[in-house]
Scaffold this active site. Structure first.
Site, PDB file in Angstrom:
ATOM      1  CE  LYS A 135      76.425  55.948  62.371  1.00 35.50           C
ATOM      2  NZ  LYS A 135      77.701  55.324  62.597  1.00 35.50           N
ATOM      3  CE  LYS A 141      72.569  50.621  64.163  1.00 31.43           C
ATOM      4  NZ  LYS A 141      73.851  50.021  64.273  1.00 31.43           N
ATOM      5  CE  LYS A 147      80.495  50.459  68.268  1.00 31.13           C
ATOM      6  NZ  LYS A 147      80.244  50.894  66.892  1.00 31.13           N
TER       7      LYS A 147
HETATM    8  N1  AQP Z   1      71.683  46.886  67.237  1.00 31.10           N
HETATM    9  C1  AQP Z   1      72.403  46.005  66.550  1.00 31.10           C
HETATM   10  N2  AQP Z   1      71.958  44.750  66.369  1.00 31.10           N
HETATM   11  C2  AQP Z   1      72.684  43.837  65.673  1.00 31.10           C
HETATM   12  N3  AQP Z   1      73.891  44.113  65.120  1.00 31.10           N
HETATM   13  C3  AQP Z   1      74.380  45.358  65.286  1.00 31.10           C
HETATM   14  N4  AQP Z   1      75.521  45.953  64.890  1.00 31.10           N
HETATM   15  C4  AQP Z   1      75.553  47.223  65.311  1.00 31.10           C
HETATM   16  N5  AQP Z   1      74.435  47.507  65.997  1.00 31.10           N
HETATM   17  C5  AQP Z   1      73.676  46.365  66.000  1.00 31.10           C
HETATM   18  C6  AQP Z   1      76.569  45.274  64.151  1.00 31.10           C
HETATM   19  O1  AQP Z   1      77.795  45.485  64.850  1.00 31.10           O
HETATM   20  C7  AQP Z   1      78.859  45.535  63.895  1.00 31.10           C
HETATM   21  C8  AQP Z   1      79.740  46.710  64.144  1.00 31.10           C
HETATM   22  O2  AQP Z   1      79.062  47.899  63.882  1.00 31.10           O
HETATM   23  P1  AQP Z   1      79.880  49.229  63.657  1.00 31.10           P
HETATM   24  O3  AQP Z   1      80.604  49.603  64.871  1.00 31.10           O
HETATM   25  O4  AQP Z   1      80.717  49.108  62.450  1.00 31.10           O
HETATM   26  O5  AQP Z   1      78.827  50.310  63.306  1.00 31.10           O
HETATM   27  P2  AQP Z   1      77.300  50.402  63.471  1.00 31.10           P
HETATM   28  O6  AQP Z   1      76.632  49.320  62.687  1.00 31.10           O
HETATM   29  O7  AQP Z   1      76.909  51.796  63.125  1.00 31.10           O
HETATM   30  O8  AQP Z   1      77.125  50.110  65.033  1.00 31.10           O
HETATM   31  P3  AQP Z   1      76.654  51.085  66.178  1.00 31.10           P
HETATM   32  O9  AQP Z   1      76.782  50.360  67.479  1.00 31.10           O
HETATM   33  O10 AQP Z   1      75.301  51.646  65.837  1.00 31.10           O
HETATM   34  O11 AQP Z   1      77.762  52.194  66.129  1.00 31.10           O
HETATM   35  P4  AQP Z   1      77.596  53.771  66.062  1.00 31.10           P
HETATM   36  O12 AQP Z   1      76.672  54.124  67.166  1.00 31.10           O
HETATM   37  O13 AQP Z   1      78.971  54.318  66.245  1.00 31.10           O
HETATM   38  O14 AQP Z   1      77.030  54.058  64.704  1.00 31.10           O
HETATM   39  C9  AQP Z   1      78.211  45.539  62.507  1.00 31.10           C
HETATM   40  O15 AQP Z   1      78.303  44.245  61.967  1.00 31.10           O
HETATM   41  C10 AQP Z   1      76.788  45.894  62.782  1.00 31.10           C
HETATM   42  O16 AQP Z   1      75.915  45.360  61.814  1.00 31.10           O
END
Ligand code: AQP
Length: 334
Positions: A115, A197, A200
């Site tokens: 990040k 990965k 969002k």
């Molecule tokens: N690509 C993924 N595959 C499987 N699991 C995923 N998770 C996120 N992306 C994937 C799981 O979703 C939950 C919530 O995640 P989060 O919102 O706390 O943060 P994150 O892991 O950083 O998810 P994002 O979508 O990538 O958010 P941003 O873009 O804001 O950083 C967690 O259980 C995560 O493992």
């Protein structure tokens, strides 16, 4: 004597529209645990501001994320659903735990490194201490299990280390949590860069399938998904584009990789991609319908938030006062 149910805690950041990565890696599994465990699920808005958010959008997404939880099958009667900033103990415990977390440990976190590269103009202290707040989220509720995708495993290991360190320094205070990861869907990859990965907050909307994407958009995005030139539908993690599509198809149809290989033996990528798109759109349809219905009744969603925060506050205060007593903060009777 009836055995006490084990506790589960997890959350999603309202940092963008939720993707099928969030759904398959996390939310879908939460639904399966609600009868067996005492489940608490929060919308982690404090975490979301580690990256700049538009205030109006953050507010709207917080409500929408709660609605998505329910639309994905979480029953507010069986689960405690709440917003993280409605429970001040998260921030309070986070400060205390920060004093039991080493700089070197936080420096090794891969999400921080990723990040920081992505947000080079805003490498703030919150981004660095994010895993401490996550440890506070989990330890406040004495959670036994934390259902997450693979990307969060390292943070849970740190939460375990912090809990063990605190317990050893004082006396048993925190339950040491275990990660709980799905067999399929623990890491859904980007459709445009399958070595990354799906996220969002990806700048490219074509890289992710959002839970609210229309059927046409879903099919179009899968059609454009990056694969390779081998024209072979065979599971191989060296060919992440196809392997990722097979994983997604498997999650939505329940078919395993060998069944999928047989189904598409001799068929082309176009046919396979269309099948993945259709299975995904069919799987998301009931969620989308329920989500739209829930958003029509904002008052009801706010009631759920309020009663969730009430129970969460009660449980969190119990742990926090134990921690304050153990570290030696002066206590007065009010
Ligand atoms: N690509 C993924 N595959 C499987 N699991 C995923 N998770 C996120 N992306 C994937 C799981 O979703 C939950 C919530 O995640 P989060 O919102 O706390 O943060 P994150 O892991 O950083 O998810 P994002 O979508 O990538 O958010 P941003 O873009 O804001 O950083 C967690 O259980 C995560 O493992």
């Amino acid at each position: 004597m009836e055995q006490q149910k084990k506790t589960i805690l997890s959350g999603v950041q309202p940092s963008g529209q939720l993707t099928i990565g969030n759904y398959l890696g996390a939310l879908r599994n939460w639904d399966m645990l609600q009868d067996e465990y005492d489940c608490l699920y929060c919308v982690v808005d404090l975490h979301a501001i580690t990256v700049r958010q538009n205030p109006a959008e953050l507010r709207r997404r917080t409500l929408e994320t709660l609605a998505i939880y329910i639309a994905c099958g979480l029953d507010p009667q069986k689960n405690t659903l709440f917003v993280q900033s409605h429970v001040p103990a998260h921030a309070e415990l986070s400060w205390v735990l920060g004093c039991y977390t080493m700089f070197g440990e936080l420096s090794r976190m891969t999400q921080f490194k990723d990040k920081s590269l992505k947000n080079a103009q805003n490498v703030n202290a919150g981004l660095f201490t994010y895993p401490v707040l996550m440890a506070a989220d989990i330890l406040l509720y004495q959670a036994d299990l934390v259902p997450v995708g693979i990307d969060q495993k390292q943070h849970i290991e740190l939460a375990r280390d912090i809990a063990e360190r605190f317990n050893a320094a004082y006396s048993p205070t925190f339950t040491v949590p275990e990660p709980y990861m799905p067999k399929a869907g623990a890491k859904i990859m980007s459709l445009s860069e399958p070595e990354k990965k799906m996220s969002k907050s990806d700048d490219n909307p074509g890289a992710a399938i959002y839970l609210n994407d229309s059927r046409d958009d879903i099919i179009r995005k899968f059609k454009r998904a990056v694969t390779d030139s081998e024209m072979l539908i065979k599971y191989d993690t060296d060919r992440m584009g196809i392997a990722n599509l097979m994983n997604i198809y498997s999650c939505f149809t329940g078919k395993d990789h060998s069944e999928i290989e047989r189904e598409f033996d001799g068929k082309g990528y176009a046919e396979f991609k269309l099948a993945v798109g259709e299975a995904c759109a069919d799987g998301l349809k009931p969620i989308q319908e329920k989500f739209a219905m829930l958003l029509e009744n904002k008052d009801e969603l706010e009631k759920i938030m309020i009663s969730g925060a009430e129970r969460a506050n009660y449980l969190a205060r119990k742990t926090l006062s134990k921690v304050y007593r153990k570290v030696g903060f002066y206590q007065v009777k009010s």
